[in-house]
Design an enzyme around this catalytic site. Structure first.
Site, PDB file in Angstrom:
ATOM      1  N   THR A  55       0.807  -1.228   0.000  1.00 34.02           N
ATOM      2  CA  THR A  55       0.000   0.000   0.000  1.00 34.02           C
ATOM      3  C   THR A  55       0.838   1.276   0.000  1.00 34.02           C
ATOM      4  O   THR A  55       2.030   1.262   0.283  1.00 34.02           O
ATOM      5  CB  THR A  55      -0.907   0.035   1.250  1.00 34.02           C
ATOM      6  OG1 THR A  55      -0.101   0.159   2.417  1.00 34.02           O
ATOM      7  CG2 THR A  55      -1.772  -1.207   1.347  1.00 34.02           C
ATOM      8  N   ASP A  56       0.127   2.382  -0.269  1.00 32.43           N
ATOM      9  CA  ASP A  56       0.736   3.703  -0.128  1.00 32.43           C
ATOM     10  C   ASP A  56       0.527   4.165   1.317  1.00 32.43           C
ATOM     11  O   ASP A  56       0.025   3.403   2.154  1.00 32.43           O
ATOM     12  CB  ASP A  56       0.147   4.687  -1.151  1.00 32.43           C
ATOM     13  CG  ASP A  56      -1.370   4.862  -1.012  1.00 32.43           C
ATOM     14  OD1 ASP A  56      -1.943   4.514   0.050  1.00 32.43           O
ATOM     15  OD2 ASP A  56      -1.976   5.360  -1.971  1.00 32.43           O
ATOM     16  N   TYR A  57       0.859   5.411   1.611  1.00 35.83           N
ATOM     17  CA  TYR A  57       0.741   5.907   2.986  1.00 35.83           C
ATOM     18  C   TYR A  57      -0.703   6.015   3.472  1.00 35.83           C
ATOM     19  O   TYR A  57      -0.953   6.065   4.659  1.00 35.83           O
ATOM     20  CB  TYR A  57       1.446   7.256   3.124  1.00 35.83           C
ATOM     21  CG  TYR A  57       2.939   7.127   3.013  1.00 35.83           C
ATOM     22  CD1 TYR A  57       3.666   6.505   4.024  1.00 35.83           C
ATOM     23  CD2 TYR A  57       3.625   7.596   1.904  1.00 35.83           C
ATOM     24  CE1 TYR A  57       5.036   6.354   3.929  1.00 35.83           C
ATOM     25  CE2 TYR A  57       4.996   7.451   1.795  1.00 35.83           C
ATOM     26  CZ  TYR A  57       5.695   6.830   2.814  1.00 35.83           C
ATOM     27  OH  TYR A  57       7.045   6.693   2.713  1.00 35.83           O
TER      28      TYR A  57
END
Length: 165
Positions: free
Chosen positions: A40-42
């Protein structure tokens, strides 16, 4: 004085387009996934390229399930590079979610192998990603497209094309 606006065609709601039915997935190979932090991203949303990785993992496992081990293909001097790819993102997967990558081989035409994919919720109700991939048989030593697939591979693919169509 009232103004009239030309009528706009009404599109179906996205939720109707993105729904799937269990009957749609008869004879598809299933590969379960769980979204981990490194996917995932942040914001906790799956990075778009990760879906491709899951699709490839599902394809490799599907082939293994019918007796085609990718390491054996390499030993035979055969590679299967992607030559065409089409993806549609319907909704995002998020950190901690589980899903199923459903795949099936659509057809083999000469040395071209076409695959279909749907990444869906574990209950099969929500569609996250749909896509198609085309692979070609490549002679690793010469770096050229093969004239035909190795006989053992053709035999194994014949099994899957009959059972997954």
């Amino acid at each position: 004085m009232t103004q009239t606006t030309p009528s706009q065609p009404k599109l179906p709601p996205t939720s109707a387009i993105d729904k799937v039915t269990t009957a749609e997935f008869e004879n598809w190979f299933e590969y379960p996934i769980k979204v981990q932090p490194h996917h995932t991203d942040y914001a906790g949303i799956v990075w778009h390229g990760k879906y491709l990785t899951w699709m490839e993992e599902a394809r490799v496992e599907c082939l293994r399930s019918i007796g085609i081990d990718f390491a054996d293909l390499v030993a035979l001097g055969c590679d299967l590079p992607v030559v065409d790819l089409s993806l549609r993102y319907h909704r995002s997967l998020q950190l901690g979610m589980m899903a199923l990558v459903k795949t099936r081989m659509l057809e083999v035409t000469g040395v071209r192998i076409n695959w279909d994919y749907k990444i869906v919720s574990t209950d099969g109700e929500e569609l996250y990603v749909s896509g198609q991939v085309t692979l070609v048989g490549l002679d690793r030593e010469r770096g050229k497209i093969m004239r035909q697939l190795p006989p053992a591979m053709k035999d194994a693919l014949a099994k899957i094309s009959a059972s997954y169509k």
